[in-house]
Design a protein around this motif. Structure first.
Motif, PDB file in Angstrom:
ATOM      1  N   SER A  37      23.736  56.633  27.977  1.00  0.00           N
ATOM      2  CA  SER A  37      24.400  55.897  26.896  1.00  0.00           C
ATOM      3  C   SER A  37      25.785  55.406  27.297  1.00  0.00           C
ATOM      4  CB  SER A  37      24.516  56.784  25.657  1.00  0.00           C
ATOM      5  OG  SER A  37      25.433  57.854  25.892  1.00  0.00           O
ATOM      6  N   GLY A  38      26.190  55.753  28.534  1.00  0.00           N
ATOM      7  CA  GLY A  38      27.507  55.334  28.998  1.00  0.00           C
ATOM      8  C   GLY A  38      28.639  56.182  28.462  1.00  0.00           C
ATOM      9  N   GLU A  39      28.318  57.402  28.027  1.00  0.00           N
ATOM     10  CA  GLU A  39      29.353  58.256  27.444  1.00  0.00           C
ATOM     11  C   GLU A  39      30.479  58.559  28.433  1.00  0.00           C
ATOM     12  OE1 GLU A  39      29.902  62.566  25.138  1.00  0.00           O
ATOM     13  OE2 GLU A  39      27.948  62.021  25.990  1.00  0.00           O
ATOM     14  N   HIS A  40      30.140  58.582  29.731  1.00  0.00           N
ATOM     15  CA  HIS A  40      31.162  58.897  30.740  1.00  0.00           C
ATOM     16  C   HIS A  40      32.251  57.830  30.830  1.00  0.00           C
ATOM     17  CE1 HIS A  40      27.940  56.571  32.483  1.00  0.00           C
ATOM     18  NE2 HIS A  40      28.600  56.338  33.590  1.00  0.00           N
ATOM     19  N   LYS A  41      32.034  56.689  30.207  1.00  0.00           N
ATOM     20  CA  LYS A  41      33.048  55.624  30.187  1.00  0.00           C
ATOM     21  C   LYS A  41      33.797  55.576  28.855  1.00  0.00           C
ATOM     22  CE  LYS A  41      31.770  54.248  34.299  1.00  0.00           C
ATOM     23  NZ  LYS A  41      32.624  54.505  35.482  1.00  0.00           N
ATOM     24  N   LYS A  42      33.505  56.506  27.968  1.00  0.00           N
ATOM     25  CA  LYS A  42      34.161  56.559  26.666  1.00  0.00           C
ATOM     26  C   LYS A  42      35.549  57.205  26.792  1.00  0.00           C
ATOM     27  CE  LYS A  42      30.525  54.921  24.485  1.00  0.00           C
ATOM     28  NZ  LYS A  42      30.529  53.570  23.893  1.00  0.00           N
ATOM     29  N   PRO A  43      36.443  56.909  25.830  1.00  0.00           N
ATOM     30  CA  PRO A  43      37.827  57.399  25.922  1.00  0.00           C
ATOM     31  C   PRO A  43      37.963  58.907  26.101  1.00  0.00           C
ATOM     32  CG  PRO A  43      37.667  55.699  24.243  1.00  0.00           C
ATOM     33  CD  PRO A  43      36.264  55.971  24.697  1.00  0.00           C
ATOM     34  N   HIS A  44      37.100  59.706  25.445  1.00  0.00           N
ATOM     35  CA  HIS A  44      37.276  61.164  25.541  1.00  0.00           C
ATOM     36  C   HIS A  44      36.948  61.689  26.940  1.00  0.00           C
ATOM     37  CE1 HIS A  44      32.966  60.895  24.690  1.00  0.00           C
ATOM     38  NE2 HIS A  44      32.830  62.157  25.078  1.00  0.00           N
ATOM     39  N   ILE A  45      36.110  60.982  27.694  1.00  0.00           N
ATOM     40  CA  ILE A  45      35.854  61.374  29.082  1.00  0.00           C
ATOM     41  C   ILE A  45      36.893  60.750  30.015  1.00  0.00           C
ATOM     42  CG2 ILE A  45      34.197  61.324  30.991  1.00  0.00           C
ATOM     43  CD1 ILE A  45      33.456  63.226  28.710  1.00  0.00           C
ATOM     44  N   LEU A  46      37.261  59.512  29.764  1.00  0.00           N
ATOM     45  CA  LEU A  46      38.309  58.866  30.569  1.00  0.00           C
ATOM     46  C   LEU A  46      39.620  59.625  30.483  1.00  0.00           C
ATOM     47  CD1 LEU A  46      37.566  55.125  29.734  1.00  0.00           C
ATOM     48  CD2 LEU A  46      37.241  56.254  31.951  1.00  0.00           C
ATOM     49  N   ALA A  47      39.857  60.303  29.370  1.00  0.00           N
ATOM     50  CA  ALA A  47      41.066  61.112  29.229  1.00  0.00           C
ATOM     51  C   ALA A  47      41.032  62.328  30.149  1.00  0.00           C
ATOM     52  CB  ALA A  47      41.225  61.564  27.777  1.00  0.00           C
ATOM     53  N   ARG A  48      39.832  62.711  30.562  1.00  0.00           N
ATOM     54  CA  ARG A  48      39.670  63.881  31.433  1.00  0.00           C
ATOM     55  C   ARG A  48      39.409  63.479  32.885  1.00  0.00           C
ATOM     56  NH1 ARG A  48      37.738  65.128  26.334  1.00  0.00           N
ATOM     57  NH2 ARG A  48      38.514  67.145  25.556  1.00  0.00           N
ATOM     58  N   ASN A  49      38.827  62.308  33.075  1.00  0.00           N
ATOM     59  CA  ASN A  49      38.623  61.754  34.409  1.00  0.00           C
ATOM     60  C   ASN A  49      38.835  60.240  34.314  1.00  0.00           C
ATOM     61  OD1 ASN A  49      37.684  60.662  36.827  1.00  0.00           O
ATOM     62  ND2 ASN A  49      36.107  62.227  37.084  1.00  0.00           N
ATOM     63  N   PRO A  50      39.960  59.753  34.789  1.00  0.00           N
ATOM     64  CA  PRO A  50      40.285  58.329  34.617  1.00  0.00           C
ATOM     65  C   PRO A  50      39.338  57.386  35.332  1.00  0.00           C
ATOM     66  CG  PRO A  50      41.837  59.387  36.113  1.00  0.00           C
ATOM     67  CD  PRO A  50      41.031  60.486  35.485  1.00  0.00           C
ATOM     68  N   PHE A  51      38.494  57.912  36.221  1.00  0.00           N
ATOM     69  CA  PHE A  51      37.521  57.084  36.920  1.00  0.00           C
ATOM     70  C   PHE A  51      36.193  56.996  36.160  1.00  0.00           C
ATOM     71  CE2 PHE A  51      40.445  58.538  40.229  1.00  0.00           C
ATOM     72  CZ  PHE A  51      40.798  57.321  40.793  1.00  0.00           C
ATOM     73  N   GLY A  52      36.110  57.691  35.026  1.00  0.00           N
ATOM     74  CA  GLY A  52      34.894  57.623  34.230  1.00  0.00           C
ATOM     75  C   GLY A  52      33.706  58.239  34.913  1.00  0.00           C
ATOM     76  N   GLN A  53      33.930  59.352  35.587  1.00  0.00           N
ATOM     77  CA  GLN A  53      32.853  60.040  36.291  1.00  0.00           C
ATOM     78  C   GLN A  53      32.814  61.504  35.843  1.00  0.00           C
ATOM     79  OE1 GLN A  53      34.134  59.360  40.338  1.00  0.00           O
ATOM     80  NE2 GLN A  53      33.097  57.385  40.469  1.00  0.00           N
ATOM     81  N   ILE A  54      31.751  62.176  36.232  1.00  0.00           N
ATOM     82  CA  ILE A  54      31.633  63.603  35.944  1.00  0.00           C
ATOM     83  C   ILE A  54      31.394  64.351  37.260  1.00  0.00           C
ATOM     84  CG2 ILE A  54      30.834  63.369  33.570  1.00  0.00           C
ATOM     85  CD1 ILE A  54      27.959  63.647  34.655  1.00  0.00           C
ATOM     86  N   PRO A  55      31.755  65.650  37.257  1.00  0.00           N
ATOM     87  CA  PRO A  55      32.210  66.466  36.129  1.00  0.00           C
ATOM     88  C   PRO A  55      33.718  66.346  35.891  1.00  0.00           C
ATOM     89  CG  PRO A  55      32.075  67.821  38.096  1.00  0.00           C
ATOM     90  CD  PRO A  55      31.577  66.448  38.492  1.00  0.00           C
ATOM     91  N   ALA A  56      34.098  66.802  34.698  1.00  0.00           N
ATOM     92  CA  ALA A  56      35.490  67.078  34.388  1.00  0.00           C
ATOM     93  C   ALA A  56      35.560  68.548  33.998  1.00  0.00           C
ATOM     94  CB  ALA A  56      35.986  66.181  33.267  1.00  0.00           C
ATOM     95  N   PHE A  57      36.740  69.123  34.089  1.00  0.00           N
ATOM     96  CA  PHE A  57      36.851  70.585  34.008  1.00  0.00           C
ATOM     97  C   PHE A  57      38.131  70.955  33.276  1.00  0.00           C
ATOM     98  CE2 PHE A  57      38.571  74.506  35.888  1.00  0.00           C
ATOM     99  CZ  PHE A  57      37.487  75.370  35.869  1.00  0.00           C
ATOM    100  N   GLU A  58      38.022  71.960  32.420  1.00  0.00           N
ATOM    101  CA  GLU A  58      39.198  72.479  31.721  1.00  0.00           C
ATOM    102  C   GLU A  58      39.206  73.997  31.811  1.00  0.00           C
ATOM    103  OE1 GLU A  58      39.168  71.120  27.700  1.00  0.00           O
ATOM    104  OE2 GLU A  58      39.389  69.003  28.240  1.00  0.00           O
ATOM    105  N   ASP A  59      40.355  74.538  32.145  1.00  0.00           N
ATOM    106  CA  ASP A  59      40.562  75.991  32.150  1.00  0.00           C
ATOM    107  C   ASP A  59      41.937  76.240  31.535  1.00  0.00           C
ATOM    108  OD1 ASP A  59      40.565  78.697  32.540  1.00  0.00           O
ATOM    109  OD2 ASP A  59      40.713  78.621  34.721  1.00  0.00           O
ATOM    110  N   GLY A  60      41.941  76.492  30.243  1.00  0.00           N
ATOM    111  CA  GLY A  60      43.216  76.614  29.553  1.00  0.00           C
ATOM    112  C   GLY A  60      43.949  75.288  29.567  1.00  0.00           C
ATOM    113  N   ASP A  61      45.158  75.299  30.112  1.00  0.00           N
ATOM    114  CA  ASP A  61      45.958  74.074  30.094  1.00  0.00           C
ATOM    115  C   ASP A  61      45.760  73.211  31.335  1.00  0.00           C
ATOM    116  OD1 ASP A  61      47.172  75.722  31.923  1.00  0.00           O
ATOM    117  OD2 ASP A  61      49.199  75.511  31.115  1.00  0.00           O
TER     118      ASP A  61
END
Length: 214
Positions: A37-61
């Protein structure tokens, strides 16, 4: 705050991170990103990976992208948990680092097109791979595996006598290709074949790949 991995079942990089977490026996939340669906190019993923790719990762801050960097972060931050994936001895760690680079710059280049032609085309479009491309890329893979065969004739694992991040980094791509005609290329090299059987039979691999990807 729980570790979060933003990824997909169809992403080699996502599996690299999941394997690392499994080796470390670390709990996490997998947030599925719908690639079709192209979700990896949506703002909430671009905020975590500016290249619009996966994976993205969060560990606390801390927020990271690029699977190899994420795996190194996990291995160093949680060094006291689970499997030791980066040697504390500088010389041994340097040798492991060499083969991490080899995976990224040689093995990955030799296998990415094969992954597309032999796995993703069939899964996404129901199409067979282009035979000419497969034959050309197979020759590149054989050349790379010749180097691996020589290395693995000297030590059980790429970085030495212990399983490390250097070996783990290869596992997702190998797992996929072993379900294709490329299995014979790996099987043709006895030390490579033994290494593949070893790393794919590890409990972390069995856990992560317990259900076939395709």
């Amino acid at each position: 705050m729980a570790i979060k991995v933003y990824g997909s079942d169809f992403s080699i990089g996502t599996y690299r991170v999941l394997l690392c977490l499994a080796e470390k026996d670390i709990d996490f939340e997998l947030v599925t990103v719908h690639l079709a669906s192209g979700e990896h190019k949506k703002p909430h993923i671009l905020a975590r990976n500016p290249f619009g790719q996966i994976p993205a990762f969060e560990d606390g801050d801390i927020k990271l992208f690029e699977s190899r960097a994420i795996a190194q972060y996990i291995s160093r931050t949680y060094a006291d948990k689970g499997t030791c994936l980066i040697n504390m001895d500088p010389k041994k760690a340097a040798l492991e680092a060499v083969w991490i680079e080899v995976e990224a710059h040689h093995f990955n280049r030799a296998t990415t097109a094969l992954m597309w032609e032999l796995c993703m085309k069939q899964f996404l479009f129901g199409q067979n791979g282009d035979e000419d491309i497969v034959n050309a890329e197979e020759k590149k893979l054989v050349s790379v595996l010749d180097v691996y065969e020589a290395r693995l004739s000297e030590s059980k694992y790429l970085g030495g006598d212990s399983f490390s991040l250097a070996d783990l980094s290869h596992a997702p791509m190998i797992k996929h290709l072993m379900g294709t005609e490329m299995k014979r290329v790996f099987d043709a090299q006895p030390h490579v074949s033994a290494w593949v059987a070893d790393i794919l039979s590890r409990p972390a691999c069995v856990k992560v790949f317990g259900v076939p990807v395709y």
